[in-house]
Structures are given as C-alpha cells and as structure tokens.
Design a protein around this motif. Sequence first.
Motif, PDB file in Angstrom:
ATOM      1  N   PRO A  21      27.702 -38.600   7.135  1.00  0.00           N
ATOM      2  CA  PRO A  21      26.638 -39.540   6.824  1.00  0.00           C
ATOM      3  C   PRO A  21      25.592 -39.582   7.916  1.00  0.00           C
ATOM      4  N   ALA A  22      24.393 -39.983   7.528  1.00  0.00           N
ATOM      5  CA  ALA A  22      23.318 -40.206   8.476  1.00  0.00           C
ATOM      6  C   ALA A  22      22.378 -41.222   7.871  1.00  0.00           C
ATOM      7  N   SER A  23      21.456 -41.711   8.671  1.00  0.00           N
ATOM      8  CA  SER A  23      20.502 -42.668   8.137  1.00  0.00           C
ATOM      9  C   SER A  23      19.668 -42.012   7.053  1.00  0.00           C
ATOM     10  N   ALA A  24      19.346 -42.781   6.012  1.00  0.00           N
ATOM     11  CA  ALA A  24      18.624 -42.233   4.874  1.00  0.00           C
ATOM     12  C   ALA A  24      17.227 -42.812   4.823  1.00  0.00           C
ATOM     13  N   GLN A  25      16.255 -42.021   5.141  1.00  0.00           N
ATOM     14  CA  GLN A  25      14.869 -42.406   5.023  1.00  0.00           C
ATOM     15  C   GLN A  25      14.056 -41.131   5.022  1.00  0.00           C
ATOM     16  N   ALA A  26      12.813 -41.201   4.517  1.00  0.00           N
ATOM     17  CA  ALA A  26      12.004 -40.003   4.352  1.00  0.00           C
ATOM     18  C   ALA A  26      12.808 -38.988   3.548  1.00  0.00           C
ATOM     19  N   THR A  27      12.807 -37.705   3.947  1.00  0.00           N
ATOM     20  CA  THR A  27      13.573 -36.683   3.235  1.00  0.00           C
ATOM     21  C   THR A  27      15.000 -36.631   3.766  1.00  0.00           C
ATOM     22  N   THR A  28      15.953 -36.658   2.850  1.00  0.00           N
ATOM     23  CA  THR A  28      17.355 -36.515   3.224  1.00  0.00           C
ATOM     24  C   THR A  28      17.768 -35.071   2.975  1.00  0.00           C
ATOM     25  N   SER A  29      18.351 -34.426   3.996  1.00  0.00           N
ATOM     26  CA  SER A  29      18.675 -33.005   3.907  1.00  0.00           C
ATOM     27  C   SER A  29      20.167 -32.769   4.089  1.00  0.00           C
ATOM     28  N   PHE A  30      20.659 -31.784   3.344  1.00  0.00           N
ATOM     29  CA  PHE A  30      22.029 -31.317   3.488  1.00  0.00           C
ATOM     30  C   PHE A  30      21.983 -29.837   3.822  1.00  0.00           C
ATOM     31  N   VAL A  31      22.788 -29.415   4.799  1.00  0.00           N
ATOM     32  CA  VAL A  31      22.771 -28.026   5.266  1.00  0.00           C
ATOM     33  C   VAL A  31      24.188 -27.487   5.290  1.00  0.00           C
ATOM     34  N   PHE A  32      24.354 -26.254   4.832  1.00  0.00           N
ATOM     35  CA  PHE A  32      25.647 -25.591   4.957  1.00  0.00           C
ATOM     36  C   PHE A  32      25.453 -24.205   5.553  1.00  0.00           C
ATOM     37  N   GLU A  33      26.326 -23.825   6.488  1.00  0.00           N
ATOM     38  CA  GLU A  33      26.398 -22.460   7.000  1.00  0.00           C
ATOM     39  C   GLU A  33      27.850 -22.008   6.932  1.00  0.00           C
ATOM     40  N   GLY A  34      28.079 -20.821   6.376  1.00  0.00           N
ATOM     41  CA  GLY A  34      29.433 -20.302   6.285  1.00  0.00           C
ATOM     42  C   GLY A  34      29.432 -18.851   5.864  1.00  0.00           C
ATOM     43  N   THR A  35      30.618 -18.335   5.552  1.00  0.00           N
ATOM     44  CA  THR A  35      30.793 -16.936   5.166  1.00  0.00           C
ATOM     45  C   THR A  35      31.556 -16.869   3.855  1.00  0.00           C
ATOM     46  N   THR A  36      31.045 -16.123   2.870  1.00  0.00           N
ATOM     47  CA  THR A  36      31.718 -16.015   1.590  1.00  0.00           C
ATOM     48  C   THR A  36      33.024 -15.246   1.756  1.00  0.00           C
ATOM     49  N   PRO A  37      34.081 -15.632   1.053  1.00  0.00           N
ATOM     50  CA  PRO A  37      35.381 -14.999   1.257  1.00  0.00           C
ATOM     51  C   PRO A  37      35.489 -13.591   0.693  1.00  0.00           C
ATOM     52  N   ASP A  38      34.694 -13.275  -0.343  1.00  0.00           N
ATOM     53  CA  ASP A  38      34.858 -11.974  -0.989  1.00  0.00           C
ATOM     54  C   ASP A  38      33.964 -10.905  -0.378  1.00  0.00           C
ATOM     55  N   THR A  39      32.699 -11.227  -0.137  1.00  0.00           N
ATOM     56  CA  THR A  39      31.770 -10.227   0.399  1.00  0.00           C
ATOM     57  C   THR A  39      31.592 -10.351   1.900  1.00  0.00           C
ATOM     58  N   LEU A  40      32.156 -11.409   2.495  1.00  0.00           N
ATOM     59  CA  LEU A  40      32.048 -11.667   3.934  1.00  0.00           C
ATOM     60  C   LEU A  40      30.587 -11.703   4.384  1.00  0.00           C
ATOM     61  N   VAL A  41      29.750 -12.264   3.529  1.00  0.00           N
ATOM     62  CA  VAL A  41      28.333 -12.414   3.836  1.00  0.00           C
ATOM     63  C   VAL A  41      28.085 -13.823   4.361  1.00  0.00           C
ATOM     64  N   ASP A  42      27.302 -13.932   5.430  1.00  0.00           N
ATOM     65  CA  ASP A  42      26.932 -15.238   5.957  1.00  0.00           C
ATOM     66  C   ASP A  42      25.885 -15.873   5.061  1.00  0.00           C
ATOM     67  N   VAL A  43      26.108 -17.126   4.690  1.00  0.00           N
ATOM     68  CA  VAL A  43      25.150 -17.826   3.847  1.00  0.00           C
ATOM     69  C   VAL A  43      24.751 -19.140   4.508  1.00  0.00           C
ATOM     70  N   ARG A  44      23.524 -19.546   4.248  1.00  0.00           N
ATOM     71  CA  ARG A  44      22.999 -20.826   4.736  1.00  0.00           C
ATOM     72  C   ARG A  44      22.194 -21.441   3.605  1.00  0.00           C
ATOM     73  N   PHE A  45      22.563 -22.648   3.185  1.00  0.00           N
ATOM     74  CA  PHE A  45      21.886 -23.327   2.095  1.00  0.00           C
ATOM     75  C   PHE A  45      21.380 -24.687   2.565  1.00  0.00           C
ATOM     76  N   ILE A  46      20.229 -25.088   2.042  1.00  0.00           N
ATOM     77  CA  ILE A  46      19.635 -26.383   2.379  1.00  0.00           C
ATOM     78  C   ILE A  46      19.216 -27.077   1.095  1.00  0.00           C
ATOM     79  N   ALA A  47      19.484 -28.373   1.007  1.00  0.00           N
ATOM     80  CA  ALA A  47      18.975 -29.205  -0.078  1.00  0.00           C
ATOM     81  C   ALA A  47      18.202 -30.356   0.537  1.00  0.00           C
ATOM     82  N   ASP A  48      16.921 -30.469   0.213  1.00  0.00           N
ATOM     83  CA  ASP A  48      16.072 -31.558   0.684  1.00  0.00           C
ATOM     84  C   ASP A  48      15.763 -32.479  -0.489  1.00  0.00           C
ATOM     85  N   LEU A  49      16.120 -33.757  -0.366  1.00  0.00           N
ATOM     86  CA  LEU A  49      15.918 -34.728  -1.429  1.00  0.00           C
ATOM     87  C   LEU A  49      14.947 -35.805  -0.950  1.00  0.00           C
TER      88      LEU A  49
END
Length: 257
Positions: A21-49
């Motif tokens: 959790p974090a304070s919610a004001q202006a744009t709220t963002s969620f970020v993920f960084e990880g590696t897919t298990p099958d292709t072993l590719v690094d992925v980074r995703f962002i959702a800005d609400l």
Amino acid sequence: MLPLLLRPVFMSALLVLFLLPASAQATTSFVFEGTTPDTLVDVRFIADLTITGDILTIVLTNDSLNHVNGASPSMNPNDILSSFYFDIFDGSLRPTMTWVSATGDVYNGVLGASNDTVVQLGADLIADSGGAGLTHLWDFRDSLTYTPGTELLTFGIGAAGNNSLSPNGFSGAITDGVDQGIYAGDVTTNNLTLQLVSGLATFTFSGLTGYTEADISNEVMFGLGTQPDSTAFVPEPGTALLIGLGLCGLAFRRGPN
C-alpha cells in the motif's frame, strides 16, 4: 515471514499480484519486475490509474525494455501483457463503470517478414473490423470474483479470451489468443504472428463521480500470455518479494506521480 499459498492453475499465462500500500492521490501506479518461468525473459509492467471527475484513465505499459536487468524485448506470447485486474471500492459501493475508449499503436508482429508494418497508429482497440471479425479489441469485465490475496478484484480488462473461468474469464467469442496484447521492442524481432499493441495502451471509463485514487485497491493482477488464469505463490502484505510458478521479482505500488 510466511507466504500465502494460492492453488496453482496450469494455464498458459501468469497473473501477478501486487500488494504494497501507499498513499493514493494524483496517479496511482503499480509496477512489476520479474522473469517468466517458461522463456526466462525479464518483464516489467506498469499500470497507471488516474481518476479525474467522472473519468478513470488506465495506462498499461509493457516496459520490459527498461527492466533493471537490461532491455528485454518480447519474443514469445508469454512475454506479452494481456490483462489487468483491479478494484475500486469506497467502503460501501463500487462504481458502475462504462467503457469510453481504448487506444494504442497496433503493429503486425510477424517475425522477419518483409512487410512488417504499422497496422494503425492510435487504433481504437475496441473497434469492430467488420466482415473479417473483431480486431483491435480488448474486453472489459465489471463483475469479477477474484480474491487472490486479501482484496476482492471486481474489474478487469483483457485481450486474451478464456471461457473456462466464467464468470471471471474474458469471452473467447470476443477476444482470443494474445490478439492486441501489449509487447515491448522492435516488431521485426518478435516471434509473434498477430497484430499487437506496441508499448502501451490507454483505457478510459466513465462513472467515477465521487470516487478518488484512495478508493483504488492496494492489490492488482497483471496477466501474461494466451489465457489470463494462472495463480501464484504470494507473500504476505507489506513485503516486496513475489514468487509464483517460477516467476520471481519485485512488486510494488508507487505513490503519486
């Protein structure tokens, strides 16, 4: 610190849960960084609400080219960002949201083809192409019943159909495969054969009067690949480590932008 174990489902995509959790004001963002298990590719995703008056704007970004381990272009359907699940709840009610628009730059993703081209810049991602069927389309669900952590996730948008999870899944009669999933990198380097959205897509909904970013859930999920229906091992809230079906990485919610 004990992780919360969710029963795994053997499907071709991986949903990623975000908890901090974090304070919610202006744009709220969620970020993920990880590696897919099958292709072993690094992925980074962002959702800005962002909620402005009656309008909710969601920007989904496949930011894998800016992964902490270095640029990681999408090479496989399971590297594609194909769904997003979230909730908005003021303690007593959820909004009745209406889909207003969805836009993104759509490209043909055929590996090494001489005719790799822009299909449409700023495409309407919910447009009906006519006789050839539906293209440029994402689906929207407003009555989901996912509770992967401690919060119910009621809303979802996705480009991968899956009737097997009804009512939680997106309809395969509307959207299927990873059609218009969001990829990262140069289209000519992708082992993909569909029309795909480059980099990011922007979604807008009406019906948010009286709601603010403080009402946005602290937990969300991203879906990868052809069916947004796998579960994961999830640590208890307040930590930043996520491990699920071979996927390891940092997940966090950012403060206002």
